[in-house]
Design a protein around this motif. Structure first.
Motif, PDB file in Angstrom:
ATOM      1  N   ASN A 104      -8.123   6.747  -2.820  1.00  0.00           N
ATOM      2  CA  ASN A 104      -8.672   5.390  -2.778  1.00  0.00           C
ATOM      3  C   ASN A 104      -7.841   4.464  -1.897  1.00  0.00           C
ATOM      4  OD1 ASN A 104     -10.783   6.012  -4.508  1.00  0.00           O
ATOM      5  ND2 ASN A 104      -9.662   5.403  -6.352  1.00  0.00           N
ATOM      6  N   ALA A 105      -6.560   4.766  -1.781  1.00  0.00           N
ATOM      7  CA  ALA A 105      -5.658   3.910  -0.997  1.00  0.00           C
ATOM      8  C   ALA A 105      -5.745   4.175   0.495  1.00  0.00           C
ATOM      9  CB  ALA A 105      -4.218   4.103  -1.467  1.00  0.00           C
ATOM     10  N   LEU A 126      -5.858  -4.119  -1.573  1.00  0.00           N
ATOM     11  CA  LEU A 126      -5.031  -3.120  -2.220  1.00  0.00           C
ATOM     12  C   LEU A 126      -5.896  -2.070  -2.893  1.00  0.00           C
ATOM     13  CD1 LEU A 126      -2.249  -5.300  -3.834  1.00  0.00           C
ATOM     14  CD2 LEU A 126      -2.118  -3.925  -1.752  1.00  0.00           C
ATOM     15  N   PRO A 127      -5.390  -0.851  -3.005  1.00  0.00           N
ATOM     16  CA  PRO A 127      -6.146   0.189  -3.698  1.00  0.00           C
ATOM     17  C   PRO A 127      -6.182  -0.089  -5.189  1.00  0.00           C
ATOM     18  CG  PRO A 127      -3.968   0.965  -3.229  1.00  0.00           C
ATOM     19  CD  PRO A 127      -4.091  -0.380  -2.547  1.00  0.00           C
ATOM     20  N   TYR A 128      -7.108   0.550  -5.853  1.00  0.00           N
ATOM     21  CA  TYR A 128      -7.209   0.335  -7.287  1.00  0.00           C
ATOM     22  C   TYR A 128      -6.975   1.643  -8.023  1.00  0.00           C
ATOM     23  CZ  TYR A 128     -11.868   2.110  -6.158  1.00  0.00           C
ATOM     24  OH  TYR A 128     -12.899   2.854  -5.673  1.00  0.00           O
ATOM     25  N   ASN A 184      -6.341   8.239  -6.947  1.00  0.00           N
ATOM     26  CA  ASN A 184      -5.798   6.922  -6.604  1.00  0.00           C
ATOM     27  C   ASN A 184      -5.250   6.903  -5.177  1.00  0.00           C
ATOM     28  OD1 ASN A 184      -6.419   5.824  -9.084  1.00  0.00           O
ATOM     29  ND2 ASN A 184      -4.427   6.313  -9.984  1.00  0.00           N
ATOM     30  N   VAL A 185      -4.597   7.985  -4.758  1.00  0.00           N
ATOM     31  CA  VAL A 185      -4.092   8.061  -3.380  1.00  0.00           C
ATOM     32  C   VAL A 185      -5.257   8.074  -2.394  1.00  0.00           C
ATOM     33  CG1 VAL A 185      -2.854   9.506  -1.731  1.00  0.00           C
ATOM     34  CG2 VAL A 185      -1.917   9.166  -4.020  1.00  0.00           C
ATOM     35  N   GLN A 207       2.360   6.564  -6.909  1.00  0.00           N
ATOM     36  CA  GLN A 207       1.341   7.459  -7.455  1.00  0.00           C
ATOM     37  C   GLN A 207       1.696   8.927  -7.196  1.00  0.00           C
ATOM     38  OE1 GLN A 207      -1.653   6.659  -9.217  1.00  0.00           O
ATOM     39  NE2 GLN A 207      -0.545   4.725  -9.407  1.00  0.00           N
ATOM     40  N   LEU A 246       0.828  -1.204   0.000  1.00  0.00           N
ATOM     41  CA  LEU A 246       0.000   0.000   0.000  1.00  0.00           C
ATOM     42  C   LEU A 246       0.864   1.257   0.000  1.00  0.00           C
ATOM     43  CD1 LEU A 246      -2.733  -1.148   2.532  1.00  0.00           C
ATOM     44  CD2 LEU A 246      -3.157  -0.467   0.169  1.00  0.00           C
ATOM     45  N   MET A 281      -5.299   1.509   3.868  1.00  0.00           N
ATOM     46  CA  MET A 281      -4.123   1.764   4.705  1.00  0.00           C
ATOM     47  C   MET A 281      -4.534   1.863   6.167  1.00  0.00           C
ATOM     48  SD  MET A 281      -1.807   4.442   2.477  1.00  0.00           S
ATOM     49  CE  MET A 281      -0.406   4.353   3.570  1.00  0.00           C
ATOM     50  N   PHE A 304       2.511   1.707  -3.336  1.00  0.00           N
ATOM     51  CA  PHE A 304       1.536   2.192  -4.310  1.00  0.00           C
ATOM     52  C   PHE A 304       1.326   3.691  -4.162  1.00  0.00           C
ATOM     53  CE2 PHE A 304      -2.855   3.336  -5.268  1.00  0.00           C
ATOM     54  CZ  PHE A 304      -2.988   2.897  -6.586  1.00  0.00           C
ATOM     55  N   VAL A 305       1.120   4.155  -2.923  1.00  0.00           N
ATOM     56  CA  VAL A 305       0.884   5.577  -2.676  1.00  0.00           C
ATOM     57  C   VAL A 305       2.093   6.405  -3.084  1.00  0.00           C
ATOM     58  CG1 VAL A 305       0.582   7.293  -0.839  1.00  0.00           C
ATOM     59  CG2 VAL A 305      -0.830   5.239  -0.875  1.00  0.00           C
TER      60      VAL A 305
END
Length: 297
Positions: free
Chosen positions: A223-224, A245-247, A220-221, A210, A203, A228, A206-207
């Motif tokens: 969504n994460a 996980l975020p999408y 997207n952040v 992004q 996670l 988290m 991913f953040v």
């Protein structure tokens, strides 16, 4: 028909009679296997004493670095390294936990043996070792649990920056979150299942990707952020949760809708399984001021 029915009942009864010893044997083997695992995972008295000494030495390292005594810190760090090589980790932590602790020591050595050793970086390295050694010693109420509020505040700050659309502010908040999370990361690997820590790592990766990417990262952040928070709750034993996980935003809304529907069904099924296996959580007990071991931004 009656004779045929009686023969079928007799056949079923004989099958059950034959299976009972096998089932009992399987249960006995399972019980013995569980007992063997429990005995393997129980540290010996000698290990407890070694871990206690390691924890005390890690505290001395932390105190020396807090005072700016880099030379003294190098001496104590070598003592920690020697103690770790003599400590059998089986029954104390997992292989992942052992690797995380030894890597933390290696990182600290690189920091303290540098020609221009940064006292601030040395304090952070010492704090990581201190928290990790405490996690080995106090498995139920480790000190790293005190970082929960700090990390939640960091996630809140990331979310706020994403909502306002401030890219530079978002990158700054993500870096703060990453720095604070890295302080407790070795302790998490020692204390928690590796798969849970890996989910939180994914996670955060991913953040970060992004936030520092080329495209607008804000949705997207955002969504994460919920997953988290859920993973932090799980790692810090605040409540049971299902992590996912975020999408990222998808170009094809129809395919995304189908994928999301499948994901929700899978998540609901996993959540139902977790509820059937749910156990009581741990209640953290604070020892000292959390700010003493918190990395300065």
């Amino acid at each position: 028909m009656t004779g045929k029915h009686n023969r079928r009942r007799l056949h079923i009864g004989m099958t059950v009679i034959l299976l009972l010893p096998l089932l009992g044997g399987c249960g006995l083997m399972k019980s013995q296997h569980q007992q063997a695992n429990q005995s393997v995972h129980q540290p010996s008295e000698q290990q407890r004493q070694q871990v206690k000494l390691l924890n005390e030495t890690a505290e001395e390292l932390y105190q020396r670095m807090q005072k700016g005594d880099v030379d003294g810190g190098r001496v104590v760090l070598q003592q920690i390294s020697d103690q770790v090589t003599q400590l059998p980790f089986e029954g104390v932590t997992s292989v992942e936990g052992m690797n995380a602790f030894t890597e933390t020591i290696s990182q600290a050595k690189r920091v303290l043996t540098s020609v221009s050793a940064d006292p601030g970086a040395g304090q952070v390295a010492a704090a990581k070792i201190r928290l990790a050694a405490d996690a080995l010693t106090h498995t139920s109420q480790p000190m790293w649990l005190q970082f929960y509020k700090q990390l939640q505040d960091d996630v809140d700050a990331v979310e706020q920056s994403a909502k306002t659309g401030n890219r530079s502010g978002l990158q700054d908040k993500v870096q703060h979150l990453e720095q604070h999370y890295s302080t407790v990361h070795p302790s998490l690997v020692i204390s928690r299942p590796a798969e849970d820590v890996e989910k939180m790592d994914s996670l955060l990766t991913f953040v970060k990707s992004q936030s520092f990417g080329q495209q607008a990262p804000f949705r997207n952040v955002a969504n994460a952020v919920p997953p988290m928070r859920q993973m932090l709750d799980k790692l810090f034993m605040k409540r049971e949760t299902t992590a996912y996980l975020p999408y990222p935003e998808q170009q094809n809304p129809i395919l995304w809708t189908i994928g999301l529907g499948s994901f929700i069904l899978a998540a609901l099924g996993f959540a139902g399984w977790r509820l059937s296996k749910k156990n009581g959580g741990l209640v953290p007990v604070r020892r000292g001021d959390e700010s003493e071991y918190r990395q300065r931004s």
